[in-house]
Design an enzyme around this catalytic site. Structure first.
Site, PDB file in Angstrom:
ATOM      1  N   TRP A 102      71.739  77.873  49.485  1.00  0.00           N
ATOM      2  CA  TRP A 102      71.170  77.050  48.414  1.00  0.00           C
ATOM      3  C   TRP A 102      69.704  76.741  48.687  1.00  0.00           C
ATOM      4  O   TRP A 102      68.891  76.672  47.759  1.00  0.00           O
ATOM      5  CB  TRP A 102      71.996  75.785  48.226  1.00  0.00           C
ATOM      6  CG  TRP A 102      73.416  76.103  47.903  1.00  0.00           C
ATOM      7  CD1 TRP A 102      74.524  75.866  48.677  1.00  0.00           C
ATOM      8  CD2 TRP A 102      73.893  76.786  46.733  1.00  0.00           C
ATOM      9  NE1 TRP A 102      75.645  76.354  48.059  1.00  0.00           N
ATOM     10  CE2 TRP A 102      75.298  76.914  46.862  1.00  0.00           C
ATOM     11  CE3 TRP A 102      73.270  77.291  45.590  1.00  0.00           C
ATOM     12  CZ2 TRP A 102      76.090  77.529  45.902  1.00  0.00           C
ATOM     13  CZ3 TRP A 102      74.055  77.915  44.621  1.00  0.00           C
ATOM     14  CH2 TRP A 102      75.447  78.027  44.791  1.00  0.00           C
ATOM     15  N   ASP A 169      67.726  68.149  49.114  1.00  0.00           N
ATOM     16  CA  ASP A 169      68.950  68.468  48.387  1.00  0.00           C
ATOM     17  C   ASP A 169      70.110  67.933  49.217  1.00  0.00           C
ATOM     18  O   ASP A 169      70.436  68.470  50.274  1.00  0.00           O
ATOM     19  CB  ASP A 169      69.049  69.984  48.205  1.00  0.00           C
ATOM     20  CG  ASP A 169      70.347  70.428  47.530  1.00  0.00           C
ATOM     21  OD1 ASP A 169      71.204  69.566  47.238  1.00  0.00           O
ATOM     22  OD2 ASP A 169      70.504  71.642  47.301  1.00  0.00           O
ATOM     23  N   LYS A 193      80.709  66.833  44.740  1.00  0.00           N
ATOM     24  CA  LYS A 193      81.143  66.797  46.133  1.00  0.00           C
ATOM     25  C   LYS A 193      81.683  65.402  46.483  1.00  0.00           C
ATOM     26  O   LYS A 193      82.855  65.214  46.728  1.00  0.00           O
ATOM     27  CB  LYS A 193      79.998  67.150  47.069  1.00  0.00           C
ATOM     28  CG  LYS A 193      79.227  68.397  46.692  1.00  0.00           C
ATOM     29  CD  LYS A 193      80.022  69.675  46.868  1.00  0.00           C
ATOM     30  CE  LYS A 193      79.150  70.882  46.619  1.00  0.00           C
ATOM     31  NZ  LYS A 193      79.860  72.152  46.697  1.00  0.00           N
TER      32      LYS A 193
END
Length: 356
Positions: A102, A169, A193
């Site tokens: 990511w 992030d 999440k």
């Protein structure tokens, strides 16, 4: 039989969140309307949005420190674009730490908007550790890092000291551990999440870093416009935000981030101790960088996988297979996963050892 949900995301949420959100689908706030059909401009939902944004800042310890919390759509992947659009100066550059898939995707987007400096990378080692010993250019518009790497099971345990704005992030470990969140100038995270169902994206930004890029920013990508509209510039993902509010309330009632951190550390210690003790298994990530959210591990003998997989299935364990980039197994132990579920997995690992 209860499932023990180790899915990396969308993932397990607290049982009370499931129950309250299910009721809201049928009848929200005794309005005889579903949360799925009410107007996002209604008094009932505006109250949800206001409380959710305030609770984010409260839990992170950022109240009254110049930050704004936004609930947007588009997932964390859209933030890969929005961050450089809003923060990278037209004649400037940005610094990125390449610690996983990511992070690498974020780098690819940033390269479209200016010079993008990769300060360090663990890509050549299949991202099995967090790079260290790097420096951040002092003339960068910002430094971007990814705090937890879901796929590879690594997590940043410390962050660089720098005078440039720090962007992080935190999609897969937001609200899971105590940090000095004021050291970050912009934090973003997908909801799916530790916070709620997929659909909403949390952005926490220090207002003073905005409006300095020197470029035209399309309205939907402009943080300042979303702040001014109080996350209502367009129709927000109402249900995801409501479920996120319920999760934030659950976390506050539990004792906040400090309380859940102790639980998360206990879960991670239980599983990693077994991975290191059991001769049938080995960890996939560098020990010093192991994530408390996502434990990646392998069988030393892959021929034993069918037996282990069958035992896990019979015990009601779900979502354990690892990402194809790593193979093996990945136990995602997000906030709502009870330690009892981790104990079930450890028991199976021990039973496999006895039966081999």
């Amino acid at each position: 039989m209860k499932k023990h949900n180790y899915s990396a995301g969308p993932c397990i949420l607290p049982q009370e969140v499931f129950e309250k959100s299910a009721q809201a689908i049928l009848n929200f706030n005794n309005s005889d309307l579903s949360i799925l059909e009410i107007s996002h401009r209604s008094k009932d939902f505006v109250a949800v949005m206001d409380e959710a944004r305030a609770l984010v800042l409260e839990l992170l310890g950022l109240e009254g420190k110049g930050y704004q919390a936004l609930f947007l759509a588009g997932g964390a992947s859209l933030e890969f674009l929005m961050v450089p659009y809003n923060l990278m100066k037209t004649d400037g550059k940005a610094a990125y730490l390449d610690s996983g898939t990511w992070a690498n995707n974020a780098i690819k987007e940033a390269k479209h908007y200016g010079e993008t400096v990769i300060v360090a990378s663990s890509k050549e080692q299949n991202y099995n550790h967090i790079p260290k010993g790097y420096s951040v250019p002092e003339d960068a518009s910002y430094f971007h890092c990814t705090s937890n790497n879901t796929i590879f099971g690594t997590q940043m345990k410390s962050f660089p000291q720098t005078n440039v704005p720090v962007v992080c992030d935190m999609s897969s470990d937001i609200f899971s551990r105590t940090l000095d969140f004021s050291k970050f100038d912009l934090i973003y995270a997908g909801a799916q999440k530790n916070m709620g169902p997929a659909g909403a994206t949390l952005v926490v930004v220090k207002e003073e870093i905005l409006g300095k890029s020197g470029r035209y920013i399309p309205s939907m990508l402009d943080y300042e416009k979303h702040i001014k509209a109080e996350s209502m510039y367009n129709t927000p993902p109402v249900f995801s935000i409501y479920a996120s509010l319920l999760t934030l309330q659950w976390l506050k009632n539990l004792g906040g981030i400090a309380a859940i951190e102790k639980i998360n550390e206990a879960k991670a210690n239980l599983l990693y101790t077994e991975i290191d003790r059991n001769p049938l298994f080995k960890g996939a990530a560098a020990i010093d960088d192991r994530s408390i959210m996502n434990a990646t591990f392998l069988l030393n003998n892959e021929n034993q996988a069918p037996i282990f997989d069958k035992m896990c299935k019979e015990a009601g364990i779900s979502g354990l297979p690892g990402h194809r980039s790593v193979g093996g197994y990945r136990a995602s132990m997000y906030n709502a996963l009870p330690i009892e579920s981790v104990q079930i997995l450890v028991d199976i690992m021990q039973a496999l050892e006895k039966n081999i």
